[in-house]
Design a protein around this motif. Structure first.
Motif, PDB file in Angstrom:
ATOM      1  N   ALA A  91      56.064  32.990  54.488  1.00 25.97           N
ATOM      2  CA  ALA A  91      56.044  32.784  55.791  1.00 25.97           C
ATOM      3  C   ALA A  91      56.507  31.212  56.013  1.00 25.97           C
ATOM      4  N   GLU A  92      56.112  30.402  55.204  1.00 23.50           N
ATOM      5  CA  GLU A  92      56.297  29.072  55.297  1.00 23.50           C
ATOM      6  C   GLU A  92      57.725  28.878  55.571  1.00 23.50           C
ATOM      7  N   ILE A  93      58.542  29.296  54.370  1.00 24.60           N
ATOM      8  CA  ILE A  93      59.928  29.350  54.237  1.00 24.60           C
ATOM      9  C   ILE A  93      60.554  29.637  55.731  1.00 24.60           C
ATOM     10  N   LYS A  94      60.177  30.965  55.946  1.00 28.33           N
ATOM     11  CA  LYS A  94      60.670  31.637  57.337  1.00 28.33           C
ATOM     12  C   LYS A  94      60.214  30.964  58.541  1.00 28.33           C
ATOM     13  N   SER A  95      59.396  30.105  58.664  1.00 27.60           N
ATOM     14  CA  SER A  95      59.125  29.254  59.773  1.00 27.60           C
ATOM     15  C   SER A  95      59.799  27.956  59.864  1.00 27.60           C
ATOM     16  N   ASP A  96      60.425  27.623  58.648  1.00 26.97           N
ATOM     17  CA  ASP A  96      60.966  26.113  58.545  1.00 26.97           C
ATOM     18  C   ASP A  96      62.147  26.214  59.168  1.00 26.97           C
TER      19      ASP A  96
END
Length: 189
Positions: A91-96
């Motif tokens: 989720a963190e990677i996809k929102s970066d």
């Protein structure tokens, strides 16, 4: 004959020693140099400087430690605490903004852990595999789920699945050098 290289050698093809590593950044290939290549008298020079460090650490090789709850584990080859951390990281990677369009693979030692992760990560663009399934492939970010935890008695079992077999160290080297930009290792405390 064990490989295509053996067939080539039998047919008088000459071999040469690889000097450069084009895929993984310096920090990752540095680990491989120290652990795998230098002991056999080879050192590879990293050519890839296209990295995305984790947050403000400046690091592309990261370890995230979780604490497994032995009461929720269904097998000694799965780890739900690691799964939850993987979900957070994805989720963190996809929102970066820098990473959202970059490729991701999630690797693990055991089919059981890979199946658990596949059932929770529904994104078709994310490869989920055991370490043998990534050979010849690469991704921008590799998340490596170790999958081991202490058992109910508090003992950490030393069963390293495919790494315990002949050539296991080569499998590990292949797995960690599939990352073009970042490698994240998730393991139990």
């Amino acid at each position: 004959v064990k490989s295509v290289m053996d067939i080539a050698g039998l047919n008088s093809f000459k071999s040469t020693t690889l000097k450069y590593h084009y895929r993984s950044p310096k920090e990752l290939i540095g680990f491989s140099n120290e652990s795998f290549y230098e002991p056999i008298g080879r050192r590879l020079e990293a050519v890839n400087d296209n990295i995305v460090p984790y947050k403000d650490t400046g690091r592309v090789l990261l370890t995230h430690l979780v604490e497994a709850n032995v009461n929720e584990e269904t097998s000694d080859k799965t780890n739900f605490a690691e799964l939850r951390r993987i979900q957070e990281l994805v989720a963190e990677i996809k929102s970066d903004p820098v990473l959202k369009d970059k490729s991701i693979a999630i690797l693990t030692f055991f089919n059981e852990q890979a199946e658990l992760i596949r059932s929770a990560i529904k994104d078709e663009d994310i490869k989920v595999s055991i370490i043998d399934g990534i050979q010849g492939d690469e991704r921008d970010t590799i998340i490596f789920s170790v999958g081991y935890a202490k058992d109910a008695a508090g003992v950490f079992r030393m069963n390293f699945g495919p790494l315990s077999k002949s050539g296991g160290e080569r499998r590990l080297n292949v797995a960690i050098t599939r990352a073009r930009m970042k490698l994240i290792i998730i393991g139990d405390k």
